[in-house]
Design a protein around this motif. Structure first.
Motif, PDB file in Angstrom:
ATOM      1  N   GLU A   1       0.824  -1.213   0.000  1.00  0.00           N
ATOM      2  CA  GLU A   1       0.000   0.000   0.000  1.00  0.00           C
ATOM      3  C   GLU A   1       0.857   1.262   0.000  1.00  0.00           C
ATOM      4  N   THR A   2       1.998   1.217   0.673  1.00  0.00           N
ATOM      5  CA  THR A   2       2.911   2.361   0.656  1.00  0.00           C
ATOM      6  C   THR A   2       3.445   2.592  -0.756  1.00  0.00           C
ATOM      7  N   GLU A   3       3.802   1.517  -1.435  1.00  0.00           N
ATOM      8  CA  GLU A   3       4.264   1.603  -2.820  1.00  0.00           C
ATOM      9  C   GLU A   3       3.174   2.208  -3.702  1.00  0.00           C
ATOM     10  N   ALA A   4       1.925   1.762  -3.490  1.00  0.00           N
ATOM     11  CA  ALA A   4       0.802   2.272  -4.278  1.00  0.00           C
ATOM     12  C   ALA A   4       0.575   3.761  -4.013  1.00  0.00           C
ATOM     13  N   MET A   5       0.662   4.179  -2.742  1.00  0.00           N
ATOM     14  CA  MET A   5       0.492   5.599  -2.422  1.00  0.00           C
ATOM     15  C   MET A   5       1.604   6.443  -3.042  1.00  0.00           C
ATOM     16  N   GLN A   6       2.822   5.920  -3.039  1.00  0.00           N
ATOM     17  CA  GLN A   6       3.930   6.653  -3.665  1.00  0.00           C
ATOM     18  C   GLN A   6       3.653   6.867  -5.149  1.00  0.00           C
ATOM     19  N   GLN A   7       3.141   5.840  -5.818  1.00  0.00           N
ATOM     20  CA  GLN A   7       2.877   5.985  -7.243  1.00  0.00           C
ATOM     21  C   GLN A   7       1.709   6.929  -7.517  1.00  0.00           C
ATOM     22  N   LEU A   8       0.731   6.976  -6.606  1.00  0.00           N
ATOM     23  CA  LEU A   8      -0.350   7.967  -6.727  1.00  0.00           C
ATOM     24  C   LEU A   8       0.213   9.388  -6.654  1.00  0.00           C
ATOM     25  N   LEU A   9       1.139   9.600  -5.709  1.00  0.00           N
ATOM     26  CA  LEU A   9       1.751  10.923  -5.557  1.00  0.00           C
ATOM     27  C   LEU A   9       2.587  11.291  -6.786  1.00  0.00           C
ATOM     28  N   GLU A  10       3.356  10.323  -7.275  1.00  0.00           N
ATOM     29  CA  GLU A  10       4.177  10.587  -8.468  1.00  0.00           C
ATOM     30  C   GLU A  10       3.303  10.960  -9.661  1.00  0.00           C
ATOM     31  N   ASN A  11       2.213  10.230  -9.843  1.00  0.00           N
ATOM     32  CA  ASN A  11       1.304  10.515 -10.951  1.00  0.00           C
ATOM     33  C   ASN A  11       0.653  11.883 -10.822  1.00  0.00           C
ATOM     34  N   ALA A  12       0.558  12.373  -9.585  1.00  0.00           N
ATOM     35  CA  ALA A  12      -0.035  13.697  -9.343  1.00  0.00           C
ATOM     36  C   ALA A  12       1.006  14.813  -9.405  1.00  0.00           C
ATOM     37  N   GLY A  13       2.272  14.469  -9.686  1.00  0.00           N
ATOM     38  CA  GLY A  13       3.301  15.486  -9.862  1.00  0.00           C
ATOM     39  C   GLY A  13       4.187  15.740  -8.663  1.00  0.00           C
ATOM     40  N   TYR A  14       4.034  14.947  -7.611  1.00  0.00           N
ATOM     41  CA  TYR A  14       4.908  15.111  -6.441  1.00  0.00           C
ATOM     42  C   TYR A  14       6.290  14.531  -6.736  1.00  0.00           C
ATOM     43  N   GLU A  15       7.309  15.140  -6.159  1.00  0.00           N
ATOM     44  CA  GLU A  15       8.657  14.590  -6.228  1.00  0.00           C
ATOM     45  C   GLU A  15       8.868  13.742  -4.971  1.00  0.00           C
ATOM     46  N   ILE A  16       9.218  12.467  -5.144  1.00  0.00           N
ATOM     47  CA  ILE A  16       9.436  11.575  -4.010  1.00  0.00           C
ATOM     48  C   ILE A  16      10.883  11.715  -3.545  1.00  0.00           C
TER      49      ILE A  16
END
Length: 439
Positions: free
Chosen positions: A17-32
């Motif tokens: 779920e953490t991996e999935a949330m990270q990819q949601l953020l990346e798709n929304a333009g966040y820099e991880i």
């Protein structure tokens, strides 16, 4: 561009779920960014399996706020379900997001930044009264060589020591076509091993309408048909799922790894009954025998809790002798930890910490003996190893990975073999934990 950092606590399901949330953020333009100073948003996917897990969750939340007092600190997951009202009053926490709401992470953050306070009210649901499976998915698995796939959430077992049914809710299964599609997508970019995980994996499919009902075995068969997948590994299984049909069918599926984690907790029937485990030691033993009949020298691993309330010296001895009889590959030994909100927390005859430690040490020593014996039993056999990482022993570089039985094996270091299968013979013990593969 806002910077976001994520930190995971807890189980393989949480990791997914953490991996999935990270990819949601990346798709929304966040820099991880790494979980250090400098992030604008810190997301801690919390765990609440024990009181210690609660404490670690609080510590990470406070650490994040201390690193950047101006950042938005988000508490997500199980600890939120267990202590949401308490967290809302914690000055280190800006947002709480419960289970089954992680998929809305980006929207919740956008509402927060736009000061749309009304939208924050439903970020924690009554998890015990939802039948909806949260639709999280991933398109890659970080830097790992095997793909962990969440296929199920929730638990209906209500073991007397466990808070998970209260923080994860009832059994909810992912549609098989969605599981297959995600694994196909990951296989297409090079993943050859899929690990099916869930909170109570054996319950997969039992919540589907009768006309759509399929079992975990049916799902495994569907995954087995994906051409690029060479290995299928299973997460923790309920002992009662191991029938002769189940074991024999798995043995006929050549991609299924002969590595099974059957959670035991105690080898004493009286203790199992107090734990509200729904099998006896004899039934558990039969499951292991069926697997050993269907597979050649399979790896069987388990969990054991020592010092459960009321566990007498005689009950512990019964468990220890039982474990010697079963000869596991690996045992994860836990000292019973009081979990507020469970029936076991209020049971009489709580065991002193010193006694728990003594019993734990005994079983850990037994585990080392059994584990070494199992590895040695595979010496001289030809096998394939999925190479995963670089490792150094006494100044010499190796690449190490795991066999189908999850035995750790090493070959001399070579560039470019990470993520590939290497075939050879398990030749000798490199260390007590690692076997040298001659290839």
């Amino acid at each position: 561009m806002r910077k976001a950092a994520l930190h995971n606590l807890g189980c393989k399901v949480n990791s997914y779920e953490t991996e999935a949330m990270q990819q949601l953020l990346e798709n929304a333009g966040y820099e991880i960014v790494p979980f250090t100073e400098g992030a604008d948003v810190y997301i801690i996917n919390t765990c609440s399996v024990t009181n210690i897990a609660d404490r670690k969750s609080r510590q990470m939340l406070h650490r994040a706020k201390k690193m950047n007092p101006g950042a938005v600190v988000v508490a997500a997951g199980c600890y939120v379900q267990a202590a949401g009202e308490e967290l809302k009053k914690d000055e280190a926490v800006d947002l709480v997001i419960g289970n089954n709401k992680k998929t809305d992470l980006v929207t919740i953050l956008e509402d927060y930044f736009s000061q749309n306070q009304e939208a924050e009210e439903d970020t924690v649901i009554d998890i015990g009264h939802t039948a909806e499976y949260e639709n999280l998915s991933i398109s890659r698995i970080g830097d790992h060589t095997r793909a962990f796939i969440k296929v199920q959430d929730g638990c209906n077992q209500f073991c007397s020591y466990c808070i998970i049914p209260y923080t994860r809710g009832r059994v909810r299964s992912r549609k098989p076509e969605e599981v297959v599609e995600e694994i196909r997508r990951l296989a297409a970019i090079g993943y050859e091993e899929a690990v099916l995980t869930g909170i109570h994996l054996s319950s997969y499919g039992m919540d589907f309408p009768m006309e759509e009902r399929i079992s975990l075995l049916d799902l495994i068969i569907k995954v087995h048909e994906i051409p690029q997948i060479r290995r299928i590994r299973l997460g923790s299984l309920e002992p009662r799922i191991i029938t002769e049909e189940f074991a024999d069918t798995l043995a006929g599926l050549k991609k299924v790894c002969p590595h099974f984690h059957l959670s035991l907790q105690s080898g004493c029937d009286a203790t199992l009954k107090r734990m509200n485990r729904k099998y006896t030691a004899t039934e558990y033993l039969k499951g292991c025998e069926l697997l050993r009949k269907a597979f050649k020298n399979p790896a069987i691993t388990t969990d054991i809790i020592v010092g459960f309330p009321g566990e007498t010296k005689e009950e512990f001895e019964t468990t220890r002798e039982y474990l010697k009889k079963l000869q596991f590959y690996e045992m994860h030994v836990f000292k019973y930890s009081v979990r507020n909100g469970t029936r076991a927390a209020d049971m009489p005859d709580q065991i002193p910490e010193s006694v728990k430690s003594e019993r734990s040490s005994e079983l850990l020593a037994l585990e080392q003996e059994m584990s070494l014996s199992y590895r040695r039993s595979h010496l001289g056999t030809e096998t394939e190893v999925l190479m995963e990482e670089e490792y150094e022993v006494d100044g010499t570089r190796y690449m190490i990975g795991h066999t189908r039985e999850y035995i750790k094996a090493a070959v001399p270091f070579e560039k470019g073999i990470k993520g590939t299968m290497v075939t050879g013979t398990l030749w000798k013990m490199l260390t007590n934990d690692i076997v040298f593969l001659k290839h």
